[in-house]
Design an enzyme around this catalytic site. Sequence first.
Site, mmCIF file in Angstrom:
data_model
loop_
_atom_site.group_PDB
_atom_site.id
_atom_site.type_symbol
_atom_site.label_atom_id
_atom_site.label_comp_id
_atom_site.label_asym_id
_atom_site.label_seq_id
_atom_site.Cartn_x
_atom_site.Cartn_y
_atom_site.Cartn_z
ATOM 1 N N LYS A 53 47.262 50.666 50.457
ATOM 2 C CA LYS A 53 46.874 49.252 50.583
ATOM 3 C C LYS A 53 45.480 49.128 51.193
ATOM 4 O O LYS A 53 44.652 48.344 50.731
ATOM 5 C CB LYS A 53 47.916 48.492 51.435
ATOM 6 C CG LYS A 53 49.264 48.330 50.715
ATOM 7 C CD LYS A 53 50.365 47.787 51.622
ATOM 8 C CE LYS A 53 51.705 47.795 50.896
ATOM 9 N NZ LYS A 53 52.849 47.354 51.726
ATOM 10 N N GLN A 97 54.588 46.293 57.925
ATOM 11 C CA GLN A 97 55.216 47.243 57.015
ATOM 12 C C GLN A 97 56.681 47.460 57.412
ATOM 13 O O GLN A 97 56.995 47.691 58.580
ATOM 14 C CB GLN A 97 54.439 48.577 57.022
ATOM 15 C CG GLN A 97 54.886 49.575 55.976
ATOM 16 C CD GLN A 97 54.648 49.123 54.524
ATOM 17 O OE1 GLN A 97 53.768 48.321 54.243
ATOM 18 N NE2 GLN A 97 55.453 49.636 53.607
ATOM 19 N N ASP A 120 52.990 38.812 52.234
ATOM 20 C CA ASP A 120 54.143 39.511 51.669
ATOM 21 C C ASP A 120 55.152 38.520 51.074
ATOM 22 O O ASP A 120 56.064 38.916 50.348
ATOM 23 C CB ASP A 120 54.870 40.319 52.767
ATOM 24 C CG ASP A 120 54.608 41.810 52.669
ATOM 25 O OD1 ASP A 120 54.336 42.295 51.556
ATOM 26 O OD2 ASP A 120 54.699 42.482 53.718
HETATM 27 N N1 GUN Z 1 58.294 48.246 52.585
HETATM 28 C C1 GUN Z 1 58.547 48.507 51.280
HETATM 29 N N2 GUN Z 1 57.929 47.613 50.482
HETATM 30 C C2 GUN Z 1 57.281 46.752 51.296
HETATM 31 C C3 GUN Z 1 56.452 45.603 51.044
HETATM 32 O O1 GUN Z 1 56.217 45.176 49.906
HETATM 33 N N3 GUN Z 1 55.963 44.997 52.162
HETATM 34 C C4 GUN Z 1 56.234 45.438 53.418
HETATM 35 N N4 GUN Z 1 55.718 44.752 54.441
HETATM 36 N N5 GUN Z 1 56.993 46.493 53.682
HETATM 37 C C5 GUN Z 1 57.510 47.145 52.620
#
Ligand code: GUN
Length: 294
Positions: A53, A97, A120
């Site tokens: 990311k 995350q 998100d």
């Molecule tokens: N863990 C797995 N996929 C995601 C996601 O799309 N966003 C976040 N914040 N954590 C994750």
Amino acid sequence: MTTILNGKLISQQIQDELFIEVNKIKAAGGKVPHLAAILVGDDGASETYIAAKIKACEKAGFKSTLIRLPITVNEKELLIKIEDLNNDEDVDGYIVQLPLPRHIREHKIIETISPKKDVDGFHPQNVGRMALNLPSYIPATPFGILQLLERNNINTTGKHCVVLGRSHIVGAPISILLSRNGVPGNCTVTLCHSRTENLIEHTRKADILIVALGKPEFVTAEMVKEGVIIIDVGITRIASDKTKSGFKLVGDVNYEAVAPKSSFITPVPGGIGPMTIASLLVNTLKASKKEIYG
Ligand code: GUN
């Protein structure tokens, strides 16, 4: 004929478009989109996702900030960090995350994120607005699936979509999104999960099968009908004696067996994973332009 849905390519196209748009913003003296991410602990998979990311932000010309917290951080300390980000005018959007350590209540954290910065799309306000077909942040993986379908001109209207898995991150939101009145959407959706009986009876009826279980190579050829469209969200590292590294990445679908029966299929890796990253950046740009909440 089987068409491979190349998420890596489409994701790159989206990131190129974002790069051009950000350069225009910069040239006009506007604010560079800024994504922040909180990573608690050092879980290997989370480290990989976060690194991807941050790298994508750099490539698209976005500003990014990574906040690392030790696994021992308590809920109160994490909530303080979240309030800081809510109040930081330079940060347009941020993510925490997941998963979080067990001593932290995930819902408490998500409810404290400002819905305006919740790129998100996990906050109940964004989930509710999404369900009501109002402007909202759409969670990155489901948003990536929609964009992949749209950019490959796949018509979803009237199709029977079967979703395997009811997670808050993928299964539940994509089932809502594809049943909405819109394009892509207008599907008849069946949401299957661990308590579903006679699963194969459902999967064999799918025109579109979306699999987000985290169970490597779970879907076999006998579970799908000829011509099915396969969206494989799973990605698991398994041991392999055929690679130099001694492992390989596989999806939730047995690709070799299922691809010949499919009209379209996403590979793993290179399918939905890159689309998730591009979608997070799209949401961050929306946040910086205050497109959703003004
Ligand atoms: N863990 C797995 N996929 C995601 C996601 O799309 N966003 C976040 N914040 N954590 C994750």
